[in-house]
Structures are given as C-alpha cells and as structure tokens.
Write a protein that holds these residues in place. Sequence first.
Motif, PDB file in Angstrom:
ATOM      1  N   PHE B  45       0.826  -1.207   0.000  1.00 30.55           N
ATOM      2  CA  PHE B  45       0.000   0.000   0.000  1.00 30.55           C
ATOM      3  C   PHE B  45       0.863   1.261   0.000  1.00 30.55           C
ATOM      4  O   PHE B  45       1.976   1.259   0.514  1.00 30.55           O
ATOM      5  CB  PHE B  45      -0.912   0.026   1.230  1.00 30.55           C
ATOM      6  N   ARG B  46       0.299   2.316  -0.590  1.00 30.01           N
ATOM      7  CA  ARG B  46       0.953   3.618  -0.562  1.00 30.01           C
ATOM      8  C   ARG B  46      -0.141   4.662  -0.383  1.00 30.01           C
ATOM      9  O   ARG B  46      -1.320   4.346  -0.435  1.00 30.01           O
ATOM     10  CB  ARG B  46       1.691   3.882  -1.880  1.00 30.01           C
ATOM     11  N   TRP B  47       0.265   5.872  -0.178  1.00 33.62           N
ATOM     12  CA  TRP B  47      -0.704   6.962  -0.027  1.00 33.62           C
ATOM     13  C   TRP B  47      -0.537   7.965  -1.163  1.00 33.62           C
ATOM     14  O   TRP B  47       0.586   8.357  -1.494  1.00 33.62           O
ATOM     15  CB  TRP B  47      -0.477   7.691   1.299  1.00 33.62           C
ATOM     16  N   LEU B  48      -1.675   8.357  -1.718  1.00 36.20           N
ATOM     17  CA  LEU B  48      -1.687   9.445  -2.691  1.00 36.20           C
ATOM     18  C   LEU B  48      -2.185  10.663  -1.923  1.00 36.20           C
ATOM     19  O   LEU B  48      -3.372  10.782  -1.615  1.00 36.20           O
ATOM     20  CB  LEU B  48      -2.613   9.104  -3.871  1.00 36.20           C
ATOM     21  N   GLN B  49      -1.255  11.498  -1.565  1.00 34.03           N
ATOM     22  CA  GLN B  49      -1.542  12.629  -0.683  1.00 34.03           C
ATOM     23  C   GLN B  49      -1.706  13.901  -1.508  1.00 34.03           C
ATOM     24  O   GLN B  49      -0.834  14.251  -2.299  1.00 34.03           O
ATOM     25  CB  GLN B  49      -0.379  12.798   0.315  1.00 34.03           C
ATOM     26  N   SER B  50      -2.843  14.567  -1.342  1.00 34.32           N
ATOM     27  CA  SER B  50      -3.060  15.829  -2.047  1.00 34.32           C
ATOM     28  C   SER B  50      -2.194  16.926  -1.435  1.00 34.32           C
ATOM     29  O   SER B  50      -2.048  17.012  -0.219  1.00 34.32           O
ATOM     30  CB  SER B  50      -4.538  16.222  -1.959  1.00 34.32           C
TER      31      SER B  50
END
Lengths: 73, 164
Positions: B45-50
Amino acid sequence: MLVLTRKIGQSIIANDNIEITVLDVQGDQVRLGIKAPRSVAIHRKEVQLEIEAENRRAAKVERVNLKNIIKKG
Amino acid sequence: MEICTKHFGNIKVDQDLVIYFGKGIPGFEQAKKFIILGNEEDLPFRWLQSVDLPELAFVLVDPFLVKGDYQIDINDEIMGTLGIESAEDLNVFAIVVVPEDTSKMSMNLKAPVIINTKNNRGMQVALDTEEYGVRHYILDELRKQEVEAYVGSNKEDRPVNHCK
C-alpha cells in the motif's frame, strides 16, 4: 441542452467525427450506436458517477495501520 | 513547502516529487497536485496525498500484486496527454477503500491511477472494459490468486511419465 428528435436509423453528428445513431427503441429503452475516434472516451454516465462516488468513499479513510492487513501465507 | 496532512502530520513537500493531475481526481477535481507517500512496511500500500487539499489522501495498491492477470489498455489520447513514450515509464495504482472492517477493503480496477514517472503527470483513467468494476475486494482477489496458484502448482508438480 439542445434537443433533437430522431427516428430509428437516424443519426446526429457531433464535431464532424462523432456519429450517434438511434438503432432501436423498445419501450423505455433506446439502443444507440456510436462511431467515434478511439481517442474519444465514451462511458455510460453511471460509470463516471460510480467512479466519483467510489473516490469519495476512498477519501474517507481514517488513520489506519496498513501493516499486516495482507498477511502472507 | 510544508503541508499538514491528516495521516502523516507535517511533511515537507519536495517539488520534484509532486505529481500533476491536470483533471484532478473525479469527485475532487480541484485537487491537482499529489505526492506519493508511504514506508516500506506499508507495502504493497501507498498513499496518494493531495498537496492542494492536505486533508485529502487516498490509499493506493499495486493492482498487479493483488490480481496477477489484471490488464489495462490505455488509448493513444491518454498516452499523449500524459506524454507516455514507453510502458516502462508507467506506474499503475488502484485506489483503495478502507472501511471500518478492513477485511472488506476494496480496490477500483475500473479506474486505475496512471502516472508517468518521467514527467510526473498522472490521471485516473476509466478503462474501456466491462471486465473490471470499481469495487474488487482485495482479500477475495488474493484468495482467488492463491487457489489458482495452488491449482497451477499441482499441475506442474504432477510427475509426467514419458515412458510407455
């Protein structure tokens, strides 16, 4: 919104290269044939709405520990 | 530039790592700049951070890891918009929904997030196929994959008798 009346077998042309033809009408269902360049994305509107709704669900994620959610073996 | 994120607290944004989503993310069209965050132990998993909306973040997963036979077909227009010249420059992620019951977490295979790693341009693309939906349960897919691997390995393990 532009409103046009078409019969079965008749078409509308948009932007010179997109042709939408009424193929069949049965009760409240209309079958449309669409001729367009491959580069033109065509989707049922529900798909677009479904993707937006799913993104909104995804954005609700709280602080979670992603570790060990998928356990190997 | 520093932003206060919901999941990672204050973080420094390295401008070189900012990925530009020209159309935003459907439902969040105003969010155009993102960075990918995560640590080794969160993988896959990874995070797509705005960057524009610090409170906005999505969990991403590598869809090919969860569904080995996942296939995407991206049309030339999108390849052009993102400036993709080679498949090697492509990063593909699926957006994940993490409900309270994490065993029900799902990923959107109908609309993967495509990133050109060469120029840091990204887009969420609705695939032109009925094959995939917006909600594939991750643990179910993994279980399926395991069963298939098991069946497959059984076949291979079976000794072949060449002698007659």
